[in-house]
Design an enzyme around this catalytic site. Structure first.
Site, PDB file in Angstrom:
ATOM      1  CB  THR A 172     -14.820   5.066   5.698  1.00 47.22           C
ATOM      2  OG1 THR A 172     -14.015   4.076   6.085  1.00 47.22           O
ATOM      3  CG2 THR A 172     -14.205   6.032   5.147  1.00 47.22           C
ATOM      4  CE  LYS A 187      -3.851   5.520  -2.006  1.00 46.89           C
ATOM      5  NZ  LYS A 187      -4.570   6.501  -2.504  1.00 46.89           N
ATOM      6  CE1 TYR A 240      -3.515   2.661   0.781  1.00 48.13           C
ATOM      7  CE2 TYR A 240      -2.173   3.443   2.525  1.00 48.13           C
ATOM      8  CZ  TYR A 240      -3.385   3.710   1.546  1.00 48.13           C
ATOM      9  OH  TYR A 240      -3.972   4.702   1.945  1.00 48.13           O
TER      10      TYR A 240
END
Length: 226
Positions: free
Chosen positions: A179, A149, A145
């Protein structure tokens, strides 16, 4: 933002929906692009372009051109489409690295390349990408990840240098966004310290506005209260 035409990728996600609603509330017209099926009917201020795989350059070009054609112009591109995976380097699947590159980097690259001619014609073009604080220093399980990014960060800087004086290009770097999915994955966390989607949308739309005309090449931390 009044009168601006904005394309938002990943628009059906938790952050994308909030940013789209906030942009419209500020007077913008919005084209919502997502890999999922189109959600909702077209209105004077919003259209939905669904089933678009932005990791495919040709499909990205077709969707961006359709959005610009529908509204007659394009002023802002907000690249929200992305994905996350938590895997250690030793025990994870090597294909995760390719998958996250495709979803996090290639989608932003393809959408940006497709949008650049329209943004140059705008005279006040803006690109805003979603980076990550985790990409500044990867932790355990964050390799794939963070690497993807970090690619978004370098893409942002390169585009800003190439389009200097013509289109501003910036990225926001959130920590953990509040979220439903993140709450489910981390039920014992202190949600009050996280960045809300509304807070992040405010920063994104500032960078999209005329007020941010002098800001380009910036990687803007949005830490919340962590």
């Amino acid at each position: 933002m009044h009168g601006k035409v904005v394309v938002i990728t990943g628009a059906s996600g938790a952050l994308g929906k909030v940013v789209a609603d906030a942009a419209i509330a500020r007077g913008a017209r919005v084209a919502c692009i997502d890999r999922t099926a189109a959600d909702g009917d077209a209105t004077t201020s919003r259209i939905h372009l669904g089933d678009v795989d932005l990791s495919d350059a040709a499909r990205a070009m077709k969707a961006i051109d359709a959005a610009a054609s529908h509204f007659g112009r394009l002023d802002v591109l907000i690249n929200i489409a992305g994905a996350f995976a938590f895997e250690t380097v030793a025990d994870g699947d090597p294909s995760t690295w390719q998958r996250l590159y495709a979803i996090n980097v290639a989608t932003a690259l393809n959408a940006s390349r497709a949008a650049i001619p329209h943004l140059l014609a705008s005279g006040a073009g803006r690109i805003i990408n979603i980076g990550a604080m985790a990409a500044l220093q990867a932790g355990a399980g964050m390799g794939a990840y963070a690497a993807s990014k970090a690619g978004v960060h370098r893409l942002t800087e390169a585009l800003a240098a190439e389009l200097k004086g013509k289109v501003t290009v910036n990225a926001v770097l959130p920590t953990i966004i509040d979220t439903p999915a993140n709450r489910k994955d981390m039920p014992k966390a202190d949600f009050a310290t996280w960045v809300t989607a509304d807070e992040l949308a405010n920063v994104i739309l500032f960078l999209a506005s005329d007020a941010a005309s002098a800001v380009t090449g910036a990687l803007v931390p949005v830490r919340g209260r962590i």
